[in-house]
Scaffold this active site. Sequence first.
Site, mmCIF file in Angstrom:
data_model
loop_
_atom_site.group_PDB
_atom_site.id
_atom_site.type_symbol
_atom_site.label_atom_id
_atom_site.label_comp_id
_atom_site.label_asym_id
_atom_site.label_seq_id
_atom_site.Cartn_x
_atom_site.Cartn_y
_atom_site.Cartn_z
ATOM 1 N N CYS A 16 34.316 55.720 63.917
ATOM 2 C CA CYS A 16 35.350 56.160 64.383
ATOM 3 C C CYS A 16 35.521 57.650 64.106
ATOM 4 C CB CYS A 16 36.692 55.417 63.554
ATOM 5 S SG CYS A 16 38.295 55.602 64.619
ATOM 6 N N TYR A 17 36.702 58.055 62.828
ATOM 7 C CA TYR A 17 36.761 59.406 62.926
ATOM 8 C C TYR A 17 35.541 59.813 62.000
ATOM 9 C CZ TYR A 17 38.480 63.696 60.412
ATOM 10 O OH TYR A 17 38.648 64.939 60.316
ATOM 11 N N GLU A 28 33.440 46.639 61.068
ATOM 12 C CA GLU A 28 33.887 46.004 59.856
ATOM 13 C C GLU A 28 35.051 45.026 59.875
ATOM 14 O OE1 GLU A 28 35.940 50.227 59.651
ATOM 15 O OE2 GLU A 28 33.978 49.389 60.153
ATOM 16 N N HIS A 40 35.258 50.083 65.113
ATOM 17 C CA HIS A 40 35.358 49.878 63.887
ATOM 18 C C HIS A 40 34.470 48.178 63.445
ATOM 19 C CE1 HIS A 40 38.088 52.331 61.967
ATOM 20 N NE2 HIS A 40 38.843 52.435 63.036
ATOM 21 N N GLY A 86 39.785 57.287 59.764
ATOM 22 C CA GLY A 86 40.518 57.891 59.155
ATOM 23 C C GLY A 86 41.631 58.221 60.039
ATOM 24 N N SER A 112 44.209 36.264 29.740
ATOM 25 C CA SER A 112 45.338 35.634 30.662
ATOM 26 C C SER A 112 45.119 34.076 30.714
ATOM 27 C CB SER A 112 45.650 36.369 31.458
ATOM 28 O OG SER A 112 44.642 36.520 32.563
ATOM 29 N N GLY A 113 43.656 33.786 30.837
ATOM 30 C CA GLY A 113 43.341 32.638 31.338
ATOM 31 C C GLY A 113 43.073 32.401 32.850
ATOM 32 N N GLY A 114 43.221 33.695 33.615
ATOM 33 C CA GLY A 114 42.845 33.865 35.065
ATOM 34 C C GLY A 114 41.444 34.180 34.962
ATOM 35 N N VAL A 115 40.999 34.219 36.572
ATOM 36 C CA VAL A 115 39.681 34.231 36.598
ATOM 37 C C VAL A 115 38.925 35.721 36.005
ATOM 38 C CG1 VAL A 115 37.723 34.205 38.386
ATOM 39 C CG2 VAL A 115 39.638 32.566 38.440
ATOM 40 N N ASP A 116 39.609 36.468 36.551
ATOM 41 C CA ASP A 116 38.976 37.966 36.187
ATOM 42 C C ASP A 116 38.962 38.199 34.718
ATOM 43 O OD1 ASP A 116 39.385 38.120 38.717
ATOM 44 O OD2 ASP A 116 41.128 39.550 38.695
ATOM 45 N N SER A 117 39.973 37.927 33.978
ATOM 46 C CA SER A 117 39.756 38.175 32.197
ATOM 47 C C SER A 117 38.912 36.967 31.682
ATOM 48 C CB SER A 117 41.353 38.219 31.751
ATOM 49 O OG SER A 117 41.660 36.968 31.542
ATOM 50 N N SER A 118 38.853 36.067 32.129
ATOM 51 C CA SER A 118 37.923 34.875 31.779
ATOM 52 C C SER A 118 36.517 35.389 31.775
ATOM 53 C CB SER A 118 38.354 33.625 32.405
ATOM 54 O OG SER A 118 39.759 33.265 31.974
ATOM 55 N N LYS A 168 36.894 40.302 44.360
ATOM 56 C CA LYS A 168 37.420 38.963 43.470
ATOM 57 C C LYS A 168 36.230 38.002 43.998
ATOM 58 C CE LYS A 168 40.592 36.579 41.954
ATOM 59 N NZ LYS A 168 41.218 36.968 40.695
#
Length: 520
Positions: free
Chosen positions: A86-87, A179, A177, A59, A230-236, A376
């Site tokens: 870190c912090y 990550e 870090h 942070g 919408s036809g996008g990956v998420d809504s599909s 995603k």
Amino acid sequence: MSTQIHDRLLIIDFGSQVTQLIARRLRELSVYCEIHPFQNVDETFIKNFAPKAVILSGGPASVFDENAPRAPQALFEMGLPILGICYGQQVMMHQLGGTVERGHGTAEFGRAFVTPKDDKLSILDGWFSEGIEQVWMSHGDHVSKLAEGFDVYGTSPNAPFAITADLSRNFFAVQFHPEVHHTPNGAKLYENFVKLAGFTGDWTMGAYREQAIADIRAQVGDAKVICGLSGGVDSSVAAVLIYEAIGEQLTCVFVDHGLLREGEAEEVVTMFRDHYKMPLIHAEEQELFLGELDGQSDPEAKRKIIGRLFIEVFDKHAKSVGGAKFLAQGTLYPDVIESVSFSGGPSVTIKSHHNVGGLPEKMGLKLVEPLRELFKDEVRALGRELGLPASFVGRHPFPGPGLAIRCPGKITREKLDILRKADAVYIDQIRKHGLYDKIWQAFVAILPVRTVGVMGDARTYDYACALRAVNSVDGMTADYYPFTHEFLGETATRIINEVEGINRVTYDITSKPPGTIEWE
């Protein structure tokens, strides 16, 4: 989710810009974790969350700041393995009786090299094979005296306690870090930590699918659900998952606004109505959208028109379902994280998302968001688990406003038709060369200028277009894809020969930042 059947790790966020990367590293290890701002976490929260381990993030604060972020003091008495980053290391030392000092020439930013101490530490298995280890530092203050029970296991030039641990309590703390990819063996450190904490790697898409279906059924009961598709990956993926849970209780509303790519509406309708046999309303509203967008050139005006019309159209068709009590959305975990800053207040809005935001309040519907715990790449994995076609799950991101924001300047039907055809040729080229899955996102933008050209013996005065292709991990930063000149030449030739209305092709080599991926 209403119930949890997997091991859980809690990440207490102190405001690091890379806290999400911690969660990504853990998810890659099949470990379920959640990020929560420090102000939202107290002893009761931790007991209810019931984590097997806790990570304290980095942070921007200093432990010397007034009202500096703290972890709940009770955390250190719960017998949980803890890793401070870190912090997170500094606040751990500060709260447990160690000493933190201000920078005074010992700040480190960027690559650094850690040298190990003689004693072996289990979370460092696989480290120091070449004697030193590259890490990424970003600190001003540093620990100058360890809390009781801690020993030092690694040092860097400006961090005498770069790696510390209290083995009797399974407390670990590092100043760097792990990550970020600039710490090459960082993922191994996280792997060792969760192994030590007893995680079994039970976070799988198969398990998530089963749990999500049970939770959807418990939440919805026998009520009707509508989903803005919408036809996008998420809504599909959300639609297929919910349909598997409640079947005909779900109705999808696909708003065809005339700003889709070539053949896209037919592809979406065929897959969901014909293949999955879902109740689907194909709202053909091209005339409405294109009529109001005709001649619009201001990017923000375009977005507002599209957003307003989308809500009006969705509302109109949703009412035809009758008695729907729930609205399904493809909200992802990054959206959830970004909705609240580490201080517990509203975060800075980087971009507005064009989906069905605002509908719940307007329509009085409750939300069903079965993907809100997923990143995603996990959504894509769930899509594969659900049997969606690989070509569909792996599609490049496509903006909600569609081709409107790939058409700088005034929107006209002529320009949209030209753009659709050019984009189809470009994507076909990318697929033919086996590059589609190597690229995060690729598209054509039609430019608001006409240029002089020569085709045969005739003079042309047609539009110029720009090709865009980028590589990215999460869309926050991006670099242009390094096509060969041969590919670009071949593609330009095809577009000019096959698409009437374009006589000049350019390639956009701008990174993000300073540019954005989309043109508007």
